[in-house]
Design a protein around this motif. Structure first.
Motif, PDB file in Angstrom:
ATOM      1  N   GLY A  34       0.914  -1.383   0.086  1.00  0.00           N
ATOM      2  CA  GLY A  34       0.036  -0.405   0.443  1.00  0.00           C
ATOM      3  C   GLY A  34       1.241   1.243  -0.190  1.00  0.00           C
ATOM      4  N   SER A  35      -0.309   2.649   0.100  1.00  0.00           N
ATOM      5  CA  SER A  35       0.163   3.908   0.405  1.00  0.00           C
ATOM      6  C   SER A  35       0.133   4.270   1.376  1.00  0.00           C
ATOM      7  N   VAL A  36       0.842   5.645   1.743  1.00  0.00           N
ATOM      8  CA  VAL A  36       0.597   7.066   2.633  1.00  0.00           C
ATOM      9  C   VAL A  36       1.011   7.961   2.188  1.00  0.00           C
ATOM     10  N   ASP A  37      -0.267   9.326   1.247  1.00  0.00           N
ATOM     11  CA  ASP A  37       0.209  10.302   1.430  1.00  0.00           C
ATOM     12  C   ASP A  37       0.467  11.152   2.557  1.00  0.00           C
ATOM     13  N   MET A  38       0.783  11.545   3.375  1.00  0.00           N
ATOM     14  CA  MET A  38       1.317  12.457   4.549  1.00  0.00           C
ATOM     15  C   MET A  38       1.911  13.819   4.494  1.00  0.00           C
ATOM     16  N   THR A  39       1.223  14.460   5.739  1.00  0.00           N
ATOM     17  CA  THR A  39       1.464  15.635   6.245  1.00  0.00           C
ATOM     18  C   THR A  39       1.854  16.079   7.138  1.00  0.00           C
ATOM     19  N   TYR A  40       2.892  16.583   7.871  1.00  0.00           N
ATOM     20  CA  TYR A  40       3.683  17.336   9.010  1.00  0.00           C
ATOM     21  C   TYR A  40       1.820  17.739   9.636  1.00  0.00           C
ATOM     22  N   VAL A  41       2.327  17.162  11.065  1.00  0.00           N
ATOM     23  CA  VAL A  41       1.251  18.122  12.112  1.00  0.00           C
ATOM     24  C   VAL A  41       2.329  18.665  12.949  1.00  0.00           C
ATOM     25  N   LYS A  42       3.852  17.880  13.263  1.00  0.00           N
ATOM     26  CA  LYS A  42       4.533  18.634  13.756  1.00  0.00           C
ATOM     27  C   LYS A  42       5.646  18.360  13.797  1.00  0.00           C
ATOM     28  N   HIS A  43       6.583  18.933  14.192  1.00  0.00           N
ATOM     29  CA  HIS A  43       8.164  19.542  12.856  1.00  0.00           C
ATOM     30  C   HIS A  43       9.132  20.387  13.956  1.00  0.00           C
ATOM     31  N   CYS A  44       9.449  18.878  14.504  1.00  0.00           N
ATOM     32  CA  CYS A  44      10.137  20.184  15.765  1.00  0.00           C
ATOM     33  C   CYS A  44      12.097  19.384  15.251  1.00  0.00           C
ATOM     34  N   GLY A  45      12.786  20.425  14.791  1.00  0.00           N
ATOM     35  CA  GLY A  45      14.277  19.980  15.059  1.00  0.00           C
ATOM     36  C   GLY A  45      15.194  20.460  15.120  1.00  0.00           C
ATOM     37  N   GLN A  46      16.063  19.864  15.974  1.00  0.00           N
ATOM     38  CA  GLN A  46      17.219  21.019  17.102  1.00  0.00           C
ATOM     39  C   GLN A  46      18.797  21.033  16.695  1.00  0.00           C
ATOM     40  N   PRO A  47      19.323  21.453  16.273  1.00  0.00           N
ATOM     41  CA  PRO A  47      20.620  21.120  16.292  1.00  0.00           C
ATOM     42  C   PRO A  47      21.571  20.093  18.076  1.00  0.00           C
ATOM     43  N   ILE A  48      22.463  19.622  17.846  1.00  0.00           N
ATOM     44  CA  ILE A  48      22.550  18.864  18.798  1.00  0.00           C
ATOM     45  C   ILE A  48      23.972  19.713  18.648  1.00  0.00           C
ATOM     46  N   PRO A  49      24.910  20.003  19.834  1.00  0.00           N
ATOM     47  CA  PRO A  49      26.080  21.049  20.026  1.00  0.00           C
ATOM     48  C   PRO A  49      26.404  19.815  20.300  1.00  0.00           C
ATOM     49  N   ASP A  50      27.149  19.725  18.876  1.00  0.00           N
ATOM     50  CA  ASP A  50      28.230  18.473  18.782  1.00  0.00           C
ATOM     51  C   ASP A  50      29.608  18.924  17.346  1.00  0.00           C
ATOM     52  N   GLU A  51      30.982  17.769  17.325  1.00  0.00           N
ATOM     53  CA  GLU A  51      31.187  19.072  16.394  1.00  0.00           C
ATOM     54  C   GLU A  51      30.645  18.087  14.567  1.00  0.00           C
ATOM     55  N   ASP A  52      29.952  17.017  14.674  1.00  0.00           N
ATOM     56  CA  ASP A  52      29.659  15.981  13.501  1.00  0.00           C
ATOM     57  C   ASP A  52      28.534  17.545  13.024  1.00  0.00           C
ATOM     58  N   ASP A  53      28.017  18.650  13.672  1.00  0.00           N
ATOM     59  CA  ASP A  53      26.891  19.203  13.567  1.00  0.00           C
ATOM     60  C   ASP A  53      25.550  17.752  12.974  1.00  0.00           C
TER      61      ASP A  53
END
Length: 178
Positions: A34-53
């Protein structure tokens, strides 16, 4: 000297190993996709403070399942995922819930995230495995597993194709094998 029962077991085991006889567990499995077309309802991205981004991302998406002739066709889908990314690649884990009324199926997903440049634009894809971990209502007692592939269709939308195998619902009438 082997008894008749032991001889029969040895012969059956040899035929099964040769692929000439299937066990009831594999005979009961049906191909499913099967398949699903989806939409984000919540999106949270935070950089982690490290040397490798690294970036740690939590997303929730919603959509409706397409599963022609399958058990989850037309069901609402909600997807929770966590990704650990480094320069566009990384790992993904999450859960997918298909639901309609008291019928619910929950799958666990584990995959790999890859980003490549195509025509100067980043193209991020996800590939991995899923396994059904719970079912309620008419989806109770089913075993299912498979693979999935996913890609973005817009910044806040994505498409998922999945395939695998599943068992029959309890009490389902099946066509006798010929």
């Amino acid at each position: 000297m082997l008894t008749k029962l032991a001889q029969s077991f040895v012969i059956l085991a040899a035929l099964a190993a040769a692929g000439l006889v299937t066990t009831s567990a594999s005979a009961d499995k049906l191909k499913d996709s099967g398949s699903v077309d989806m939409t984000y309802v919540k999106h949270c991205g935070q950089p982690i403070p490290d040397e490798d981004d690294h970036m740690f991302v939590f997303n929730v998406g919603e959509g409706t399942s397409t599963n022609k002739g399958g058990l989850v066709d037309g069901l609402s889908v909600r997807f929770w995922e966590i990704t650990d990314l480094r320069q566009g690649g990384g790992v993904q884990q999450g859960y997918v819930t298909y639901s309609k009324g008291s019928d619910q199926r929950v799958d666990r997903v584990d995959g790999i995230v890859t980003t490549i440049l195509k025509d100067g634009q980043p193209r991020t894809t996800f590939e991995g495995k899923w396994v059904m971990i719970k079912g309620t209502g008419t989806l109770a007692g089913i075993e299912a597993e498979g693979t999935y592939a996913r890609y973005f269709t817009a910044d806040d939308r994505f498409h998922v194709d999945w395939e695998g195998s599943r068992s029959q619902p309890k009490g389902a009438v099946t066509k006798p094998q010929e």
